[in-house]
Design an enzyme around this catalytic site. Structure first.
Site: not given
Length: 416
Positions: A305, A316, A342, A403
């Site tokens: 990610h 992560e 992103h 989120f």
């Protein structure tokens, strides 16, 4: 029951690095950054004045002008990449049954451009409610799969997935499950996002989520670097045609790779912050490995990610060490967000294509913009810093976290 095998037979992309799948792959391999000053609106008063926008793109080269005006940019992008993927797959050249092909599409935010415009026009007007009759269908996040199905006459399952930045991995997993359960023969899947807008940039700025490295946009996305200061907003779309293996084989379709497993979990921790020990990320990778019937030491490449945020990158990395143990040192790890920015709800789709590139070309795309080591990361991990690395990739895992604590991972591999 015997589960069906699921393969990828078509791909399409519209990204900050390239306006089709092959040019996107070429740019990834060369370590190109897609970040530059914002052109969508005047960002002078914003804390962040740059983003990863798509470039040299005119929707009128792809859609009828009258039809394009009925769509928000996120739907326009979806139509373009779906068309590339469907044509690439060759499935339209067969006597397909319309009910056997569907569309499952993702967007984390949907028609934000249209929402902003209608509210702005109303509030700056005289109070008379003069709204565009296409306002609602332009705005809703599920409209893109509807448009795609109408264009091609695909009458199978049709819906949108929304799980913030995990959205398009969710769309891929749902498509994978429908096919392997024998409910359909093929699905057009992926995700699109058009969120380089004042409200998105301003909103993420208020959360202190975006990099503010305005003096050097191209080096602003710095996953795993000691000086990372947030993510770079991106826009675009990617599409994959997933197809039942025997169906694809019977019609002589080219196959880019096989979808082997998918997993979904929740952090159940915080609305925006990751679990500090990477608990949800660990759980989703373990669940995905189990679904694919693979062991940690089978994986060659993890497309993380890796957003370039202070907390997310650490969480992560802890999760990867927790799942892979010492086998983590044999992995190539990279964050292609260092190049694309992103893309929120479209991130999983373009990153699935990055994994397919690694599998097909034997090249792992880099994590660019690494300048300073951060002692919070294990120095023995191979983050594929700055330069692509040649490697045979049999199995690749792609992580997406959103989120709300949403986690979704997918494993792809060579079709054998």
């Amino acid at each position: 029951m015997q589960l069906k095998r699921v393969v990828v037979t078509g791909i399409g992309a519209l990204t900050p690095l390239g306006n089709d799948a092959q040019s996107y792959w070429d740019a990834l391999a060369s370590g190109k950054s897609g970040a530059a000053p914002i052109t969508r609106f005047d960002a002078e008063k914003f804390k962040t004045k740059f983003a990863c926008e798509i470039k040299n793109f005119d929707i009128n080269d792809h859609l009828d002008r009258k039809e394009a005006r009925k769509m928000d940019p996120f739907t326009q992008y979806a139509m373009v990449v779906a068309d590339e993927a469907v044509l690439d797959s060759g499935i339209l050249d067969t006597d397909f049954v319309p009910e056997d092909i569907g569309v499952i599409w993702a967007s984390g935010i949907g028609g934000l451009t249209s929402l902003e415009k209608e509210i702005r026009d109303f509030t700056l007007g005289d109070g008379t409610p003069r709204f565009n009759p296409f306002f609602i269908p332009k705005m809703i996040g599920d409209i893109a799969p509807g448009y795609i199905s109408i264009k091609y006459g695909f009458r199978g399952p049709n819906f949108g997935t929304v799980s913030a930045c995990a959205s398009s991995n969710n769309s891929i997993i749902d498509s994978f499950n429908y096919i392997r359960l024998g409910m359909v023969k093929a699905l057009v899947t992926g995700g699109s996002e058009a969120c380089v807008t004042p409200s998105a940039v301003g909103g993420f700025n208020s959360m202190k989520a975006l990099s503010e490295r305005n003096d050097s946009p191209a080096t602003a996305s710095r996953p795993f670097d000691a000086d990372r200061d947030g993510f770079v907003l991106g826009e675009g779309a990617a599409s994959l045609v997933l197809e039942e293996y025997e169906h694809a084989k019977a019609r002589g379709a080219k196959i880019y790779g096989e979808i082997l497993g998918g997993g979904m979990t929740a952090d159940a921790h915080h609305i925006t912050a990751p679990h500090p020990e990477g608990l949800g990320a660990m759980n989703v990778m373990r669940r995905t490995l189990k679904d694919a019937n693979l062991n940690p030491n089978d994986i060659d490449y993890v497309n993380v990610h890796g957003t370039s945020t202070p907390l997310g990158d650490i969480s992560e990395t802890k999760a990867i060490r927790g799942v892979f143990g010492d086998d983590a040192y044999n992995l190539n790890i990279s964050s292609t967000k260092s190049m694309t920015g992103h893309l929120l709800g479209a991130a999983g789709a373009i990153e699935a294509l990055a994994c397919l590139m690694a599998i097909n070309r034997g090249v792992v795309p880099p994590t660019i913009n690494h300048f300073t080591d951060d002692d919070q990361f294990d120095p023995k991990l191979n983050f594929t810093f700055n330069v692509a690395q040649k490697r045979e990739v049999k199995y690749a895992l792609s992580n997406t976290f959103g989120f709300g604590g949403h986690n979704a991972s997918v494993i792809m591999g060579k079709c054998e």
